[in-house]
Design an enzyme around this catalytic site. Sequence first.
Site, PDB file in Angstrom:
ATOM      1  N   ASP A  38       0.830  -1.223   0.000  1.00  0.00           N
ATOM      2  CA  ASP A  38       0.000   0.000   0.000  1.00  0.00           C
ATOM      3  C   ASP A  38       0.859   1.267   0.000  1.00  0.00           C
ATOM      4  OD1 ASP A  38       1.038  -0.042   2.522  1.00  0.00           O
ATOM      5  OD2 ASP A  38      -0.882   0.035   3.574  1.00  0.00           O
ATOM      6  N   ARG A  97      12.323  25.248   2.679  1.00  0.00           N
ATOM      7  CA  ARG A  97      12.051  26.473   1.920  1.00  0.00           C
ATOM      8  C   ARG A  97      10.683  27.061   2.266  1.00  0.00           C
ATOM      9  NH1 ARG A  97      14.082  25.915  -4.077  1.00  0.00           N
ATOM     10  NH2 ARG A  97      13.417  23.758  -3.868  1.00  0.00           N
ATOM     11  N   HIS A 131      18.141  26.357   4.175  1.00  0.00           N
ATOM     12  CA  HIS A 131      17.729  27.538   3.411  1.00  0.00           C
ATOM     13  C   HIS A 131      17.817  28.828   4.251  1.00  0.00           C
ATOM     14  CE1 HIS A 131      15.851  29.885   0.381  1.00  0.00           C
ATOM     15  NE2 HIS A 131      14.791  30.136   1.129  1.00  0.00           N
ATOM     16  N   ASP A 169      20.986  36.618  -4.924  1.00  0.00           N
ATOM     17  CA  ASP A 169      19.943  37.432  -4.299  1.00  0.00           C
ATOM     18  C   ASP A 169      20.463  37.881  -2.934  1.00  0.00           C
ATOM     19  OD1 ASP A 169      19.650  35.187  -2.648  1.00  0.00           O
ATOM     20  OD2 ASP A 169      17.893  34.462  -3.727  1.00  0.00           O
ATOM     21  N   LYS A 193      17.174  40.076  -6.750  1.00  0.00           N
ATOM     22  CA  LYS A 193      16.216  39.172  -7.410  1.00  0.00           C
ATOM     23  C   LYS A 193      14.822  39.347  -6.822  1.00  0.00           C
ATOM     24  CE  LYS A 193      15.661  34.657  -6.178  1.00  0.00           C
ATOM     25  NZ  LYS A 193      16.032  33.256  -5.967  1.00  0.00           N
ATOM     26  N   ARG A 195      11.006  37.258  -6.920  1.00  0.00           N
ATOM     27  CA  ARG A 195      10.309  36.064  -7.424  1.00  0.00           C
ATOM     28  C   ARG A 195       8.812  36.250  -7.253  1.00  0.00           C
ATOM     29  NH1 ARG A 195      11.530  30.496  -8.224  1.00  0.00           N
ATOM     30  NH2 ARG A 195      13.581  30.603  -7.263  1.00  0.00           N
ATOM     31  N   THR A 228      17.153  30.837 -11.068  1.00  0.00           N
ATOM     32  CA  THR A 228      17.894  31.897 -10.370  1.00  0.00           C
ATOM     33  C   THR A 228      19.316  32.032 -10.914  1.00  0.00           C
ATOM     34  OG1 THR A 228      16.585  31.506  -8.394  1.00  0.00           O
ATOM     35  CG2 THR A 228      18.699  32.644  -8.079  1.00  0.00           C
TER      36      THR A 228
END
Length: 305
Positions: A38, A97, A131, A169, A193, A195, A228
């Site tokens: 499963d 992130r 991050h 960035d 930068k 986003r 990026t």
Amino acid sequence: MDIGVVSGWGEPSSEIARGVAKMLGASLVEPVFKLFPDGEEYVRVESLGGAGRVIVVQSFVKPASRSFVFALLLADALRESGVGELWLVAPYMGYARQDRVFLPGEPVSIRSVLSSLWGSGYSRLFTVEIHKEYSLEYFPGKSDSLSPFSYMFREAGLSCDGVVLVAPDLGSLGRVERLSREAGCPDYGYVVKERDRVTGEVRLRDASVDPGGKAVVIVDDIVSTGGTVAKTARLLLDRGAERVIVMAAHYLGLEGVEERLRSSGVDMVITGNTLQRVDSPLVRYIDLSPLLASYISRAIHNLEA
Ligand code: R5P
């Protein structure tokens, strides 16, 4: 105290576990990993030889949810077999992130993941270039995010001559400042930068460096879609950079990314072995086990001193 190293699921975890165990002189255990029909994960850890402290190496390779569940199940199995202290090495820390609510209705995923890992029994956490370092506050035990860049810079045989280090960035500027200090490369800067949170599209506004006639090393935590670094490379080459090298702690190796980077003028990607390797002449992997082992060994020494 006797130390054991348990290799988690997936090739990067076993490669790093082998390296760490060898360098620490610890015994290495490779559990049995299976899937039930499963889709549920199953794990069995044989023979730990009475280790009092066990270091589990589980990188969050794809699918990250599976790596996460294996990390939890390994902790449970190890506690069940009477291990005293459990440490987790997650070379690539997944869910990091989503470290805050960007759009209404979203979770802080890393908070949920780190508190579950703590709840499963891990008391110490090591990762590589998470991050955002502030995310580690969600892990109640002691934790470290290792910066691999000066180690990678050295291991890749790079030198500072004619080189400018660039953060793609502002979020990566701290990484570049630290590398500049540790490697002794005085020339560095950043690109601004933006986003789009919904479409994910990346736009560049400006650069604080003059890359004219220099080799650029773009430093970032991760190359995911490659958007990026590809855009950063293009901008810097248009402004006269001689060549562009990308140095990223983690490289996801998604389909089409290599081509995207190549066509933007990137001529080498240097990355850690924290995720599944891709076989590509563009990508050079640096084994991070010696770096992790020396951190862990220092942590053990500090505890026992
Ligand atoms: C962003 O804040 C990160 O540091 C990376 O620059 C980003 O996640 C890389 O993603 P992509 O390769 O998809 O542009």
